[in-house]
Design an enzyme around this catalytic site. Structure first.
Site, PDB file in Angstrom:
ATOM      1  N   LYS A 174       0.835  -1.224   0.000  1.00 42.27           N
ATOM      2  CA  LYS A 174       0.000   0.000   0.000  1.00 42.27           C
ATOM      3  C   LYS A 174       0.863   1.265   0.000  1.00 42.27           C
ATOM      4  O   LYS A 174       0.652   2.162  -0.801  1.00 42.27           O
ATOM      5  CB  LYS A 174      -0.925   0.041   1.231  1.00 42.27           C
ATOM      6  CG  LYS A 174      -1.898  -1.113   1.337  1.00 42.27           C
ATOM      7  CD  LYS A 174      -2.865  -0.914   2.500  1.00 42.27           C
ATOM      8  CE  LYS A 174      -2.231  -0.988   3.877  1.00 42.27           C
ATOM      9  NZ  LYS A 174      -1.728  -2.328   4.258  1.00 42.27           N
ATOM     10  N   ARG A 218      -0.885  -8.958  13.411  1.00 43.24           N
ATOM     11  CA  ARG A 218      -1.384  -7.938  12.473  1.00 43.24           C
ATOM     12  C   ARG A 218      -2.245  -8.576  11.381  1.00 43.24           C
ATOM     13  O   ARG A 218      -3.244  -8.008  10.967  1.00 43.24           O
ATOM     14  CB  ARG A 218      -0.209  -7.150  11.872  1.00 43.24           C
ATOM     15  CG  ARG A 218       0.337  -6.119  12.870  1.00 43.24           C
ATOM     16  CD  ARG A 218       1.738  -5.686  12.544  1.00 43.24           C
ATOM     17  NE  ARG A 218       1.835  -5.024  11.258  1.00 43.24           N
ATOM     18  CZ  ARG A 218       2.955  -4.962  10.551  1.00 43.24           C
ATOM     19  NH1 ARG A 218       4.067  -5.527  10.981  1.00 43.24           N
ATOM     20  NH2 ARG A 218       2.962  -4.317   9.406  1.00 43.24           N
ATOM     21  N   ARG A 242      -9.723   1.234   8.618  1.00 53.67           N
ATOM     22  CA  ARG A 242      -9.298  -0.115   8.967  1.00 53.67           C
ATOM     23  C   ARG A 242     -10.367  -0.884   9.735  1.00 53.67           C
ATOM     24  O   ARG A 242     -10.134  -2.032  10.113  1.00 53.67           O
ATOM     25  CB  ARG A 242      -8.060   0.003   9.844  1.00 53.67           C
ATOM     26  CG  ARG A 242      -6.816  -0.696   9.286  1.00 53.67           C
ATOM     27  CD  ARG A 242      -5.727  -0.435  10.286  1.00 53.67           C
ATOM     28  NE  ARG A 242      -4.521  -1.140  10.060  1.00 53.67           N
ATOM     29  CZ  ARG A 242      -3.445  -0.606   9.472  1.00 53.67           C
ATOM     30  NH1 ARG A 242      -3.486   0.593   8.958  1.00 53.67           N
ATOM     31  NH2 ARG A 242      -2.347  -1.312   9.397  1.00 53.67           N
ATOM     32  N   ARG A 258      11.603  -6.780   4.579  1.00 54.74           N
ATOM     33  CA  ARG A 258      11.660  -5.397   4.102  1.00 54.74           C
ATOM     34  C   ARG A 258      12.628  -4.504   4.880  1.00 54.74           C
ATOM     35  O   ARG A 258      13.039  -3.460   4.380  1.00 54.74           O
ATOM     36  CB  ARG A 258      10.280  -4.756   3.974  1.00 54.74           C
ATOM     37  CG  ARG A 258       9.518  -4.467   5.251  1.00 54.74           C
ATOM     38  CD  ARG A 258       8.106  -3.944   4.890  1.00 54.74           C
ATOM     39  NE  ARG A 258       7.250  -3.799   6.045  1.00 54.74           N
ATOM     40  CZ  ARG A 258       5.962  -3.490   5.987  1.00 54.74           C
ATOM     41  NH1 ARG A 258       5.374  -3.288   4.833  1.00 54.74           N
ATOM     42  NH2 ARG A 258       5.261  -3.363   7.084  1.00 54.74           N
ATOM     43  N   ARG A 291      10.898  -1.502  11.581  1.00 55.24           N
ATOM     44  CA  ARG A 291       9.675  -1.273  12.356  1.00 55.24           C
ATOM     45  C   ARG A 291       9.585  -2.258  13.509  1.00 55.24           C
ATOM     46  O   ARG A 291       9.844  -3.445  13.340  1.00 55.24           O
ATOM     47  CB  ARG A 291       8.443  -1.436  11.442  1.00 55.24           C
ATOM     48  CG  ARG A 291       8.171  -0.203  10.617  1.00 55.24           C
ATOM     49  CD  ARG A 291       7.042  -0.417   9.640  1.00 55.24           C
ATOM     50  NE  ARG A 291       5.797  -0.898  10.246  1.00 55.24           N
ATOM     51  CZ  ARG A 291       4.620  -0.832   9.640  1.00 55.24           C
ATOM     52  NH1 ARG A 291       4.518  -0.290   8.440  1.00 55.24           N
ATOM     53  NH2 ARG A 291       3.549  -1.306  10.232  1.00 55.24           N
TER      54      ARG A 291
HETATM   55  P1  AMP Z   1       0.481   0.704   9.005  1.00 47.65           P
HETATM   56  O1  AMP Z   1       1.694   1.549   8.830  1.00 47.65           O
HETATM   57  O2  AMP Z   1      -0.673   1.157   8.167  1.00 47.65           O
HETATM   58  O3  AMP Z   1       0.773  -0.768   8.862  1.00 47.65           O
HETATM   59  O4  AMP Z   1       0.000   0.907  10.529  1.00 47.65           O
HETATM   60  C1  AMP Z   1       0.838   0.548  11.611  1.00 47.65           C
HETATM   61  C2  AMP Z   1       0.012   0.447  12.890  1.00 47.65           C
HETATM   62  O5  AMP Z   1      -0.584   1.703  13.181  1.00 47.65           O
HETATM   63  C3  AMP Z   1      -1.132  -0.550  12.862  1.00 47.65           C
HETATM   64  O6  AMP Z   1      -0.712  -1.868  13.144  1.00 47.65           O
HETATM   65  C4  AMP Z   1      -2.038   0.025  13.955  1.00 47.65           C
HETATM   66  O7  AMP Z   1      -1.529  -0.266  15.242  1.00 47.65           O
HETATM   67  C5  AMP Z   1      -1.889   1.523  13.746  1.00 47.65           C
HETATM   68  N1  AMP Z   1      -2.875   2.053  12.771  1.00 47.65           N
HETATM   69  C6  AMP Z   1      -2.601   2.624  11.557  1.00 47.65           C
HETATM   70  N2  AMP Z   1      -3.737   2.997  10.938  1.00 47.65           N
HETATM   71  C7  AMP Z   1      -4.755   2.647  11.772  1.00 47.65           C
HETATM   72  C8  AMP Z   1      -6.164   2.742  11.682  1.00 47.65           C
HETATM   73  N3  AMP Z   1      -6.785   3.269  10.609  1.00 47.65           N
HETATM   74  N4  AMP Z   1      -6.899   2.284  12.732  1.00 47.65           N
HETATM   75  C9  AMP Z   1      -6.306   1.753  13.826  1.00 47.65           C
HETATM   76  N5  AMP Z   1      -4.984   1.610  13.963  1.00 47.65           N
HETATM   77  C10 AMP Z   1      -4.196   2.059  12.950  1.00 47.65           C
END
Ligand code: AMP
Length: 184
Positions: free
Chosen positions: A13, A142, A88, A127, A131
């Site tokens: 993404k 996740r 999400r 990757r 993180r």
């Molecule tokens: P990402 O970088 O999109 O994989 O997001 C990393 C982490 O941020 C996720 O595993 C959640 O803990 C939190 N997070 C990001 N976006 C959301 C969202 N829309 N709703 C809830 N938690 C989020």
């Protein structure tokens, strides 16, 4: 143009959102990036969400929705946005729909990237972005959070007719080509 880029962790993404941003000059709004930035800068929001991100669980809907509404109210999003990592949950999707409707806007495309689960895990573990949630145990959580809470968002948008399913396997440019063909 308002675009949602959707898919499980590791689907690409962020990578594709950046390419869309460059090509179409649309701002990229990644909720995950905003949270990581706040954690790095030790802001009150960062302190609140750090342990949640570390575990791979979801930040509460209200916190995320407030953040996205504030952000989308800025002038830089007047001509559109690429939403990455939001919505999400179905509750977040409904809150977004109402917010857009109140502002005479709509989602023009919901791009969903499909990648087999095995490849997702391999991609995330290789990757090397450093993180704290990119390790086997957290990745497992996740993915299960994605299946239980996030996947239903796809059905929500399927009812609205904006969904474009993109094969997310291949080179970055091949996938970007598929995205562009689906948009125009
Ligand atoms: P990402 O970088 O999109 O994989 O997001 C990393 C982490 O941020 C996720 O595993 C959640 O803990 C939190 N997070 C990001 N976006 C959301 C969202 N829309 N709703 C809830 N938690 C989020």
């Amino acid at each position: 143009m308002n675009i949602i880029i959707f898919g499980p962790p590791g689907a690409g993404k962020g990578t594709q959102a950046k390419k869309l941003q460059q090509k179409y000059n649309l701002p990229h709004l990644s909720t995950g990036n905003i949270f990581r930035e706040n954690i790095k800068n030790e802001t009150p929001l960062g302190k609140k969400v750090k342990s949640i991100l570390d575990s791979g669980d979801l930040v509460p809907d209200e916190t995320v929705v407030d953040l996205v509404k504030d952000e989308l109210s800025k002038a830089k999003y007047d001509n559109g946005v690429i939403l990455d990592g939001f919505p999400r949950t179905v509750a977040q999707a409904k809150a977004l729909d109402s917010f857009l409707e109140e502002n005479d806007k709509k989602i023009d495309a919901f791009l969903t990237l499909s990648v087999p689960e095995e490849e997702l895990v391999n991609r995330i573990l290789s990757r090397g972005e450093g993180r704290s949630d990119d390790n086997p145990e957290k990745v497992k959580n996740r993915l299960s959070v994605y299946h239980n809470e996030t996947a239903p968002v796809l059905n929500h948008y399927k009812e609205k007719d904006a969904v474009k399913e993109i094969d997310g396997v291949g080179s970055i440019d091949e996938i970007f080509d598929r995205i562009q063909k689906s948009l125009f």
